[in-house]
Design an enzyme around this catalytic site. Structure first.
Site, short mmCIF file in Angstrom:
data_model
loop_
_atom_site.label_atom_id
_atom_site.label_comp_id
_atom_site.label_asym_id
_atom_site.label_seq_id
_atom_site.Cartn_x
_atom_site.Cartn_y
_atom_site.Cartn_z
N GLU A 1 0.75 -1.01 0.21
CA GLU A 1 0.30 0.12 -0.33
C GLU A 1 0.92 1.31 0.34
O GLU A 1 1.80 1.13 0.98
CB GLU A 1 -1.04 0.13 0.92
CG GLU A 1 -1.87 1.06 1.69
CD GLU A 1 -2.67 1.49 2.64
OE1 GLU A 1 -2.01 0.92 3.27
OE2 GLU A 1 -2.95 2.55 2.38
N ASP B 1 9.36 5.73 15.18
CA ASP B 1 9.31 7.21 14.42
C ASP B 1 9.43 7.67 15.90
O ASP B 1 9.04 7.78 17.39
CB ASP B 1 7.73 7.23 14.14
CG ASP B 1 7.34 8.35 13.91
OD1 ASP B 1 8.20 8.99 14.05
OD2 ASP B 1 6.28 9.05 14.25
N ASP C 1 10.06 11.43 18.32
CA ASP C 1 9.08 12.70 17.47
C ASP C 1 9.88 13.97 18.02
O ASP C 1 9.77 13.45 19.80
CB ASP C 1 8.29 12.88 16.94
CG ASP C 1 7.42 14.13 16.18
OD1 ASP C 1 8.28 15.25 16.92
OD2 ASP C 1 6.37 14.48 15.58
#
Lengths: 429, 513
Positions: free
Chosen positions: A46, A111, A113
């Site tokens: 995807e 991830d 951040d």
């Protein structure tokens, strides 16, 4: 106009150029095909595009590199996300019986951040970053990279600058791509030390015995802590920040030695020495009191420096993550691989913006020396491809694509090694 | 006396090898013939046990002392095996209660029956695996070390062990990775090297040493890998069972029973209308606010607002109303009066809807006297879709909407937070129970909720000052009702203990020949 100046308003004009002449499609396709070992691996992957005005298109999928290229050049996405490899083509997810369309595999991703560190950095907040707090990302990469390699045995880790205020890690080993949701969450939890939200003051609590993973991580933190936290972030300079540190100490120590602690704040000006004295005072108290605060300095260091993961991103197989070489629409910076051999030198502000590389493309050629570089390849690649290679080689994107190439080569080598091993085993029969 | 001889002989039957240890991995399916009634009893009792496992896991910290104690009591109370060795003396018939051998046989057979009932959907499989794993963890942990080792041998569970040299080299890391290890214990204890994926519980909590993708597990934590093995096998087996299910389902004796097992909660089924005719139609509006669980309150409101309910809603709500005591005549009047205020006229109602209401009361078709849906059925089966109001509001509502609804019912903000936390943890029934406690202003409901009609009954009990308690308690447990009414050839009388025993003996007699 200075070369690195980027104006978000120009993005719609720059993107077509970027996708037509600079985006490394062939490497990108090579990456996500993983040597073609598993059938339909690229086909069932995807992609999702964020278009102008935040229009979000999910479940895109492409059968060939060419199709991907054509579609991206047509849509000119502001942002590209990569999702899972599904049981069927994502573009046809509506046509299969519900329940049978399932996410099967994906890289294990992390991830990190900078906004998650807002309570422990004094230099910036929210989406802002500076070279001071960027050290936190350096620490995070060092700790996680070591653990993923040494503890979990993964080899193919692609670290990428997100384009704005953080970093992503794509663990691409076959074993990592096949991990279940439960396994992903277990790995993420193993790697998480800082816990609790706004309602929690003390977010790191260590207990006996200190796990080897924590000791290893501590040794990384200890290397950066004095210079980064004490000097860079002025951890013990203002009354306010000292209070914040003291609030992490156990109650009884605080009661008994508050006087000593405040005293040291008045007499000692050097932040490094202040830290030493703080440790000394607490250790002295520790000797007389019975328990608690055993690991207080370690806990403080970890709370201020230890990587803060977004666990939910890592857990889900179907979770989307911004793709490498996607542009960050706000900063215009390209999401590029980070070279771990020069990690301490990585400067997010040096990462090229889309306006810079498009400008470089327009500049007349500095010299023709690159011609030699590509000469020997000329016989193998078609002219269009060759022109593209020449295009990106003229921009500051070149060194990042080269890094990506090296990453892909390493993966190809170990795939080959695996195959040799397998066929050797078969020969024994 | 002769029977004793036969029994003895039976214990040396090859199947006996299967029951040599009080714990097993259920690798071999049972091959003997059993009576339908035994089939049912076994299944129902294991379901009861698993239900207890689930409830205990919600109420206590898993593997805490209290948890283990209560679970142990339940296991022995339901006559499931918990003794490590076969007590020879109990093999003779003279001893009261079933022998250890019989308990092990029951453990074995009942597990396989529930596999049939719980392999059908993803939700059922997940529930079953979770409870079986918790049960297994408890039982394995409960074993003495020597039986643990024997269990590993018997099941051929071999894991790579570390050499002494390796252990010495990594001794610091090993000591610092687990509780209560020292240099000496490391030398003594075996350490197993497994891929980290096989020991996720230890990895997650950082209670094991990891290197190069392998977890080094001290023998004291071996339950983790055994459990992982158990889970892998069980989930594979369930997938296989699901594939061969059509063959089993074609057996008309078993099919309704298995369906019932997987759908219904074991316990009161609230189908017996002791209180029939005790509710008047005028009371329903008031009752719906006071004593209906949220799911039924929601359905009632939807019916009053739109004068219609779709099939799923009519079934869930209609059977509930039947359970609280509406007669067929009342039910027909209730639904008709509401429906004809909407788009349906009286004529159409009589043609299209009256039938299904009579059907609900067992007056049409195959004349099944349908039982009201349990919470488990409401939560697990037939999720609501567009235009539906049925289902469990705690399971099937958007949390934000649920919050708004609870706020509109004037629940305290702290109560709402508690409910939403339970919902988040997927404890829908506990969330409903909390709703009960908050709306009835009590600290502790004092029951464990698993049926909307139970909710109603408890609420009425509380509101009427406990007058009806005695009568309610007398309601017999009637689990077999559904199957029996379906005409399956299962013993219809609940009181068949003696008959069952005879059947069992007869069966073993034939088996022996």
């Amino acid at each position: 106009m200075s070369t690195s100046d980027y104006d978000p308003a120009c993005l719609p004009d720059l993107l077509p150029l970027y996708y037509r002449r600079l985006f490394p499609f062939s490497q990108y396709y090579r990456w996500l095909s993983y040597g073609g070992v598993t059938k339909n691996y690229f086909l069932n992957r995807e992609f999702s595009f964020t278009l102008k005005d935040d229009i979000y298109v999910r479940y895109q999928s492409f059968s060939t590199q060419n199709e991907l290229e054509k579609e991206m050049q047509k849509m000119n996405p502001y942002k590209i996300d990569i999702g899972a490899v599904y049981s069927h083509r994502p573009s046809q997810h509506n046509t299969v019986k519900s329940g049978t369309f399932q996410a099967l595999e994906k890289e294990l991703v992390f991830d990190i951040d900078m906004t998650d560190y807002d309570d422990v950095r004094s230099c910036c907040s929210a989406a802002d970053i500076c070279s001071k707090c960027w050290t936190l990302m350096t620490i995070a990469i060092r700790i996680l990279d070591r653990a993923l390699r040494d503890d979990f045995g993964f080899q193919h880790l692609l670290w990428v600058y997100s384009g704005r205020r953080g970093v992503h890690c794509w663990v691409c080993d076959e074993a990592a791509r096949k991990l279940s949701v439960a396994a992903r969450s277990a790995v993420a939890e193993y790697l998480s030390l800082v816990k609790g939200g706004e309602e929690t003051v003390k977010k790191v609590v260590l207990s006996d015995p200190i796990h080897p993973f924590i000791s290893q991580s501590l040794s990384v933190v200890e290397r950066y802590f004095p210079q980064y936290a004490l000097v860079g972030q002025d951890l013990l300079s203002s009354k306010e920040s000292v209070d914040k540190v003291l609030s992490l100490l156990p109650e009884d120590i605080l009661c008994h030695s508050l006087h000593d602690l405040l005293n040291l704040y008045q007499t000692e000006k050097n932040p490094l020495k202040r830290w030493d004295k703080l440790k000394a005072v607490v250790h002295h108290k520790r000797a007389t009191s019975k328990k608690g605060g055993q690991y207080f300095e370690k806990e403080i260091m970890l709370q201020y420096c230890y990587p803060r993961l977004d666990v939910n991103v890592s857990k889900g197989v179907n979770h989307l993550l911004k793709s490498p070489f996607s542009v960050h629409p706000k900063t215009g910076r390209i999401s590029v691989p980070i070279d771990l051999r020069n990690l301490d030198k990585f400067d997010p502000f040096e990462v090229p913006t889309i306006s810079l590389i498009c400008e470089e493309l327009d500049k007349p050629r500095a010299g023709e020396e690159e011609e030699d570089d590509t000469k020997d390849k000329e016989n193998e690649t078609d002219p269009g491809e060759r022109r593209k290679i020449r295009d990106y080689k003229r921009t500051s994107l070149a060194k990042y694509i080269k890094m990506f190439d090296q990453f892909l080569d390493a993966m190809a080598r170990s795939r080959k090694g695996e195959m040799l091993k397998k066929s050797d085993l078969q020969k024994e029969f | 006396m002769q029977f004793t001889g036969r029994r003895r002989k039976l214990t040396v039957h090859p199947q006996n090898e299967l029951y040599g240890h009080c714990l097993q991995l259920y690798g071999q399916p049972p091959l003997e013939n059993i009576s339908l009634s035994e089939f049912e009893t076994f299944a129902v009792e294991r379901l009861k046990l698993l239900k207890t496992v689930e409830n205990l896991g919600v109420s206590f910290v898993k593997m805490s002392e209290q948890y283990s104690k209560k679970l142990h009591a339940e296991i022995s109370g339901l006559n499931f095996p918990f003794r490590p060795e076969v007590d020879e003396s109990s093999l003779s018939k003279s001893q009261a209660g079933p022998s250890e051998y019989e308990k092990r046989r029951k453990d074995h057979i009942s597990h396989f029956i529930l596999r049939l009932a719980y392999c059908q959907t993803e939700d059922l499989r997940r529930w079953f695996i979770q409870q079986e794993m918790d049960l297994f963890r408890h039982r394995f942990t409960d074993l003495l070390p020597k039986y643990k080792t024997e269990f590993l041998h018997r099941n051929n569970l071999k894991y790579d062990t570390m050499s002494l040299e390796e252990k010495k080299k990594l001794s610091d890391q090993l000591i610092n990775s687990s509780y209560g290890l020292s240099g000496a214990t490391i030398v003594e204890q075996d350490f197993y090297k497994v891929p980290f994926q096989d020991a996720l519980d230890l990895v997650r909590t950082r209670k094991v040493f990891l290197q190069g993708g392998y977890a080094y597990i001290p023998h004291q934590d071996i339950v983790t890998i055994v459990l992982n093995d158990f889970r892998t096998r069980l989930s594979k087996a369930l997938a296989l069972t699901a594939r061969s299910l059509p063959a089993v389902q074609s057996d008309e004796r078993l099919q309704p029973l298995l369906n019932h097992l997987s759908h219904a909660y074991v316990g009161q089924d609230y189908s017996i209308q002791k209180n029939i005719g005790k509710v008047s139609l005028e009371q329903i509006d008031a009752l719906s606010a006071k004593s209906f669980p949220l799911c039924m309150r929601q359905l009632h409101k939807a019916l009053r607002d739109s004068h219609h309910l779709r099939h799923g809603g009519r079934m869930q709500y209609g059977l509930f109303l039947k359970g609280i005591g509406l007669t067929l005549e009342q039910a027909l009047q209730f639904w008709r009066s509401e429906f004809i205020r909407g788009k349906v006229d009286a004529d159409k109602f009589d043609k299209a809807y009256a039938y299904s209401i009579r059907h609900m009361f067992g007056k049409e078709g195959k004349r099944t006297d349908y039982t009201p849906y349990s919470c488990m059925k409401v939560i697990l089966s037939n999720p609501p879709s567009q235009g539906d109001y049925h289902g469990c509001p705690f399971r099937h509502s958007d949390p934000e909407l649920l919050k708004q609804k609870l706020q509109s019912y004037k629940l305290s903000p702290s109560g709402i937070i508690q409910i939403l936390d339970l919902v988040k943890g997927m404890h829908y029934q506990l969330a409903c129970q909390k709703y009960f406690e908050l709306t009835h202003n009590i600290e502790d409901a004092g029951f464990s909720l698993n049926h909307p009609n139970q909710y109603f009954m408890e609420s009425q009990k509380l509101l009427s000052g406990g007058k009806d308690i005695k009568k309610e308690v007398e309601m017999p447990q009637k689990v077999q009702e559904n199957a029996a009414a379906n005409g399956a050839s299962v013993q219809p009388q609940p009181n068949t203990t003696q008959a069952e025993e005879e059947m069992g003996d007869l069966d073993s007699y034939f088996l022996d020949e």
